[in-house]
Design a protein around this motif. Sequence first.
Motif, PDB file in Angstrom:
ATOM      1  N   TYR A   1      -2.156   1.072  -4.831  1.00  0.00           N
ATOM      2  CA  TYR A   1      -1.558  -0.212  -4.267  1.00  0.00           C
ATOM      3  C   TYR A   1      -0.667  -0.514  -5.593  1.00  0.00           C
TER       4      TYR A   1
ATOM      5  N   GLU B   1      -9.737   6.341  -0.966  1.00  0.00           N
ATOM      6  CA  GLU B   1      -8.582   6.518  -1.867  1.00  0.00           C
ATOM      7  C   GLU B   1      -7.287   5.777  -1.637  1.00  0.00           C
ATOM      8  N   THR B   2      -6.960   4.875  -2.453  1.00  0.00           N
ATOM      9  CA  THR B   2      -5.483   4.104  -2.145  1.00  0.00           C
ATOM     10  C   THR B   2      -4.827   3.983  -3.726  1.00  0.00           C
TER      11      THR B   2
ATOM     12  N   VAL C   1       0.864  -1.115   0.146  1.00  0.00           N
ATOM     13  CA  VAL C   1       0.092   0.266  -0.149  1.00  0.00           C
ATOM     14  C   VAL C   1       1.045   1.109  -0.031  1.00  0.00           C
TER      15      VAL C   1
ATOM     16  N   GLU D   1      -3.905   3.129  -8.593  1.00  0.00           N
ATOM     17  CA  GLU D   1      -4.664   4.256  -8.077  1.00  0.00           C
ATOM     18  C   GLU D   1      -6.206   3.994  -8.302  1.00  0.00           C
TER      19      GLU D   1
ATOM     20  N   ASP E   1      -0.271   4.475  -0.668  1.00  0.00           N
ATOM     21  CA  ASP E   1      -1.033   5.430  -0.032  1.00  0.00           C
ATOM     22  C   ASP E   1      -2.566   5.084   0.289  1.00  0.00           C
ATOM     23  N   MET E   2      -3.194   5.527   1.338  1.00  0.00           N
ATOM     24  CA  MET E   2      -4.415   5.038   1.622  1.00  0.00           C
ATOM     25  C   MET E   2      -5.204   6.114   2.518  1.00  0.00           C
ATOM     26  N   SER E   3      -6.400   6.477   2.120  1.00  0.00           N
ATOM     27  CA  SER E   3      -7.291   7.500   2.792  1.00  0.00           C
ATOM     28  C   SER E   3      -8.518   6.784   2.947  1.00  0.00           C
TER      29      SER E   3
END
Length: 160
Positions: free
Chosen positions: A86, A83-84, A23, A67, A25-27
């Motif tokens: 991978y 929102e992620t 991961v 994305e 980025d992740m929100s």
Amino acid sequence: MSDNGKAAGAPIPIQAKVLNQYVKDMSFENPNIRKLMTEGGEPPSLKVEVNVNAERVDEGIFESAIELKATATNNVGTVYMLETVYAGLFKIESIPEQALEPFLLISAPMTLFPFLRRLVADVTREGGYPPLLLDPIDFAGLYFRRQQEVVASKSPKLDA
């Protein structure tokens, strides 16, 4: 035939290895959970956006990233927003230059997708909702649409 039993001049097979996946980025936003628990609301509508990117990290090492943005809304407002990014690191050897971009934007994301799908299902379930089970994504279709957009943007415009 050469000494190793292979025909002389035969193409060298492409070698690709997944070095890591992660991961990047992740929100996850769950802004109206209390209101939804008390008021309920109509079933949400879901909007999912997907994009794929790739870049060279080092000699023979490439990162391919998916994305994803999923937004669920209903009459109460935003149900959730996820929102992620991978990604995976791939070591690629013996690949013709013209095959590199399609590999990174089609084959690599296809390898990563099942793990992204599980992550998205787990996060939405842990957010208090039924798991979001993503349908399979046509990465080849995304790639070819992107190629057509690039060609269209480069073609000369005629004034009427």
